[in-house]
Design a protein around this motif. Sequence first.
Motif, mmCIF file in Angstrom:
data_model
loop_
_atom_site.group_PDB
_atom_site.id
_atom_site.type_symbol
_atom_site.label_atom_id
_atom_site.label_comp_id
_atom_site.label_asym_id
_atom_site.label_seq_id
_atom_site.Cartn_x
_atom_site.Cartn_y
_atom_site.Cartn_z
ATOM 1 N N GLY A 1 6.787 -9.916 -5.003
ATOM 2 C CA GLY A 1 5.686 -9.070 -4.551
ATOM 3 C C GLY A 1 6.009 -7.593 -4.675
ATOM 4 O O GLY A 1 5.163 -6.781 -5.073
ATOM 5 N N ALA A 2 7.250 -7.228 -4.360
ATOM 6 C CA ALA A 2 7.666 -5.821 -4.463
ATOM 7 C C ALA A 2 7.618 -5.357 -5.913
ATOM 8 O O ALA A 2 7.129 -4.260 -6.216
ATOM 9 N N LEU A 3 8.135 -6.182 -6.834
ATOM 10 C CA LEU A 3 8.121 -5.823 -8.256
ATOM 11 C C LEU A 3 6.681 -5.672 -8.758
ATOM 12 O O LEU A 3 6.338 -4.690 -9.432
ATOM 13 N N THR A 4 5.837 -6.625 -8.413
ATOM 14 C CA THR A 4 4.445 -6.589 -8.869
ATOM 15 C C THR A 4 3.711 -5.385 -8.270
ATOM 16 O O THR A 4 2.999 -4.659 -8.978
ATOM 17 N N GLY A 5 3.906 -5.157 -6.965
ATOM 18 C CA GLY A 5 3.253 -4.030 -6.317
ATOM 19 C C GLY A 5 3.730 -2.694 -6.865
ATOM 20 O O GLY A 5 2.958 -1.734 -6.976
ATOM 21 N N CYS A 6 5.005 -2.624 -7.240
ATOM 22 C CA CYS A 6 5.583 -1.368 -7.741
ATOM 23 C C CYS A 6 4.951 -0.984 -9.080
ATOM 24 O O CYS A 6 4.505 0.158 -9.267
ATOM 25 N N ASP B 1 0.876 -1.172 0.000
ATOM 26 C CA ASP B 1 0.000 0.000 0.000
ATOM 27 C C ASP B 1 0.918 1.228 0.000
ATOM 28 O O ASP B 1 2.151 1.083 0.021
ATOM 29 N N GLU B 2 0.336 2.391 -0.040
ATOM 30 C CA GLU B 2 1.091 3.637 0.094
ATOM 31 C C GLU B 2 0.556 4.379 1.315
ATOM 32 O O GLU B 2 -0.569 4.150 1.753
ATOM 33 N N PRO C 1 5.993 -0.869 -1.885
ATOM 34 C CA PRO C 1 6.838 -1.819 -2.621
ATOM 35 C C PRO C 1 8.336 -1.628 -2.361
ATOM 36 O O PRO C 1 9.064 -2.618 -2.238
ATOM 37 N N LEU C 2 8.803 -0.386 -2.220
ATOM 38 C CA LEU C 2 10.247 -0.192 -2.034
ATOM 39 C C LEU C 2 10.723 -0.687 -0.670
ATOM 40 O O LEU C 2 11.873 -1.114 -0.536
ATOM 41 N N ALA C 3 9.851 -0.630 0.338
ATOM 42 C CA ALA C 3 10.215 -1.192 1.647
ATOM 43 C C ALA C 3 10.366 -2.705 1.530
ATOM 44 O O ALA C 3 11.305 -3.302 2.074
ATOM 45 N N MET C 4 9.456 -3.336 0.775
ATOM 46 C CA MET C 4 9.565 -4.782 0.569
ATOM 47 C C MET C 4 10.811 -5.121 -0.252
ATOM 48 O O MET C 4 11.462 -6.146 -0.029
ATOM 49 N N PHE C 5 11.161 -4.240 -1.180
ATOM 50 C CA PHE C 5 12.325 -4.487 -2.038
ATOM 51 C C PHE C 5 13.621 -4.448 -1.214
ATOM 52 O O PHE C 5 14.450 -5.371 -1.308
#
Lengths: 165, 165
Positions: B66-71, A46-47, A60-64
């Motif tokens: 998941g990060a790539l897809t969410g991004c 989410d954002e 997404p960048l936190a997960m990355f």
Amino acid sequence: MSDTVAMPEKAVVQFDCRGTAVGKMRNELAIEMVKPFKEEFELATDEGKFHGGDASAPPPLAMFVGALTGCIMTQIRAFAKRLGVSLNDLKVETRIQWNWQAVDRVYETAPKSFEIDVLIDSPDPDDKVAELIETAKKGCFIEQTLGVGNTINHRMKTADGWRDV
Amino acid sequence: MSDTVAMPEKAVVQFDCRGTAVGKMRNELAIEMVKPFKEEFELATDEGKFHGGDASAPPPLAMFVGALTGCIMTQIRAFAKRLGVSLNDLKVETRIQWNWQAVDRVYETAPKSFEIDVLIDSPDPDDKVAELIETAKKGCFIEQTLGVGNTINHRMKTADGWRDV
């Protein structure tokens, strides 16, 4: 993957993700490890509110950055046993920067820097610890992916079938 | 980042992660967006029982896909408003493959393929939807990162200070 897995000499590792947009900016992510074993995971991004989202999940960048950090840490622990390096404690500190630039109504981005600091408490000589880190880099799926220019193939679904984008 | 954010023409975006190894294979990840705003997130990775972990959290590769897809999904939704494309529904299906190879006591990995299928339900013409996807690719931090060969700088902490690895 650690040393408890019986793997052949060579294998393909595949992860799939099916993302569904819900709410304002939330993405629900059904993730499946397809090869060489079947495993399923549920994640979401989410954002924050000031990015137009509801902050119901990490961006997404936190997960990355978490995935990269977790990957190299996993590899260090898995390979420590194989290389005979004792680990009393392991911490990793990662910093990633991107450049962000407004272009017309939208924006473009590019990676700027990647820094990974490894803090290992070990009774073994520094050279053995350094060898462990070098070996873990080569075994880390995400590090190896980031080190090369990858081609990402996109398709969009149309009434006439898939169209390359 | 969506269009509710007041950003300058250019900016640096920075995410840090401090990972701590706990249990068998679990990594606790304190993640901070450092620039241009401050935000904090707590995540964790683990491995499944047959990889030597406790399955207390998803593995790093699940977080990565998941990060790539969410991004890319986030970028499509943020840019749809700016480009005047209506989205009734958005789904994205990502497939990533890596090659895995045993080498002596350890193993090495390399990325093999990246495929992203975008399913957009929109009343707008296919060409406008294709333009939205093209624009989202350029705005997606993770896609842009994967498209180039990145240098990742590693250091290890020693009694004499930091040593490049």
